[in-house]
Write a protein that holds these residues in place. Sequence first.
Motif, PDB file in Angstrom:
ATOM      1  N   VAL A 168       0.606  -1.230  -0.099  1.00 35.83           N
ATOM      2  CA  VAL A 168       0.013  -0.034   0.023  1.00 35.83           C
ATOM      3  C   VAL A 168       0.969   1.263  -0.250  1.00 35.83           C
ATOM      4  O   VAL A 168       0.626   2.336  -0.782  1.00 35.83           O
ATOM      5  CB  VAL A 168      -0.799  -0.100   1.430  1.00 35.83           C
ATOM      6  N   ARG A 169       1.940   1.179   1.037  1.00 41.26           N
ATOM      7  CA  ARG A 169       2.887   2.373   0.932  1.00 41.26           C
ATOM      8  C   ARG A 169       3.604   2.808  -0.682  1.00 41.26           C
ATOM      9  O   ARG A 169       3.457   3.810  -0.949  1.00 41.26           O
ATOM     10  CB  ARG A 169       3.918   2.108   1.726  1.00 41.26           C
ATOM     11  N   LEU A 170       3.994   1.668  -1.062  1.00 40.19           N
ATOM     12  CA  LEU A 170       4.571   1.673  -2.096  1.00 40.19           C
ATOM     13  C   LEU A 170       3.608   2.233  -3.394  1.00 40.19           C
ATOM     14  O   LEU A 170       4.007   2.803  -4.333  1.00 40.19           O
ATOM     15  CB  LEU A 170       5.305   0.364  -2.929  1.00 40.19           C
ATOM     16  N   CYS A 171       2.525   1.804  -3.267  1.00 39.30           N
ATOM     17  CA  CYS A 171       1.420   1.891  -4.357  1.00 39.30           C
ATOM     18  C   CYS A 171       0.974   3.347  -4.373  1.00 39.30           C
ATOM     19  O   CYS A 171       0.918   3.929  -5.165  1.00 39.30           O
ATOM     20  CB  CYS A 171      -0.084   1.009  -3.952  1.00 39.30           C
ATOM     21  N   ALA A 172       1.110   3.924  -3.093  1.00 39.31           N
ATOM     22  CA  ALA A 172       0.850   5.480  -2.872  1.00 39.31           C
ATOM     23  C   ALA A 172       1.768   6.230  -3.592  1.00 39.31           C
ATOM     24  O   ALA A 172       1.650   7.394  -4.087  1.00 39.31           O
ATOM     25  CB  ALA A 172       0.614   5.800  -1.540  1.00 39.31           C
ATOM     26  N   LEU A 173       3.139   5.851  -3.575  1.00 36.22           N
ATOM     27  CA  LEU A 173       4.192   6.385  -3.823  1.00 36.22           C
ATOM     28  C   LEU A 173       4.307   6.098  -5.640  1.00 36.22           C
ATOM     29  O   LEU A 173       4.743   7.213  -6.261  1.00 36.22           O
ATOM     30  CB  LEU A 173       5.562   5.945  -3.360  1.00 36.22           C
ATOM     31  N   ASN A 174       3.991   5.124  -5.986  1.00 36.18           N
ATOM     32  CA  ASN A 174       4.387   4.648  -7.312  1.00 36.18           C
ATOM     33  C   ASN A 174       3.131   4.609  -8.352  1.00 36.18           C
ATOM     34  O   ASN A 174       3.615   4.330  -9.615  1.00 36.18           O
ATOM     35  CB  ASN A 174       5.164   3.184  -7.473  1.00 36.18           C
ATOM     36  N   HIS A 175       1.958   4.791  -7.915  1.00 37.70           N
ATOM     37  CA  HIS A 175       0.787   4.587  -8.888  1.00 37.70           C
ATOM     38  C   HIS A 175       0.956   5.612 -10.067  1.00 37.70           C
ATOM     39  O   HIS A 175       1.549   6.656 -10.122  1.00 37.70           O
ATOM     40  CB  HIS A 175      -0.510   4.523  -8.086  1.00 37.70           C
TER      41      HIS A 175
END
Length: 239
Positions: free
Chosen positions: A114-121
Amino acid sequence: MTEYKGKKNIEEALNIVIRYIRDILRSGEVSPGERLPAERKLAEDTGVSRAKVRLALERLESYGVVKTLPQSGTVLSDHSRTALLNQMNSIIDSINFDFASLVNVRTLLEAESVRLCALNHTDEDIEVLRAAFQDFADNQHTPLRDEKDFAFHTAIARCSHNPVIYNLLLMITPDVLSFYRRLSACAVPVETVLEEHRTILELIEKGDAEAASQALRNHFSDIMNFAANNPCEVPRARI
């Protein structure tokens, strides 16, 4: 060859079929990249129904051990024999996983995804996530609720753009979902789950990585408490 006949529950039957395929690979009867015996033959040799043989093959396919080709049946992946044997041994060993351990690992992986998705989406990722959220909303009162719930979380992992996290989650999802169904673990009102999903999605869209990760942990707090108070091994469902 090991004797496989006898009455079996679902999890036992799945593992019998997987052990049988492992054994014929180990013996050289089939090799990587080659076609497995037909479902009918696997059912006859193991004493497992064709429906359960099909479930076992689907599980192996989800782990990348086999693949189904149109008009060609099911073939082993073209990895090395050693790699395939190690994969199947790991699947067989997973029968000893307990629910609390699976939930803990799922939480760790998903909090980071979820953290990476918020950064990389990307914009396209957001459309995928919105569609997965809506699919869950449309099915929250149907028998597909659990599958659509997991599909939303899987979409987040895919949109994190970390293929290792994504594939690790895919590996444990069948066992986690099996526990959910066996223990009726998802007792939180569907309306609450929907709102928590909505919050996670909104935080991802805003790019608030830390808040999105914390929202995921809050979302899993009830199931983590449930798992801690219901220690058991992977369920063997009745026929």
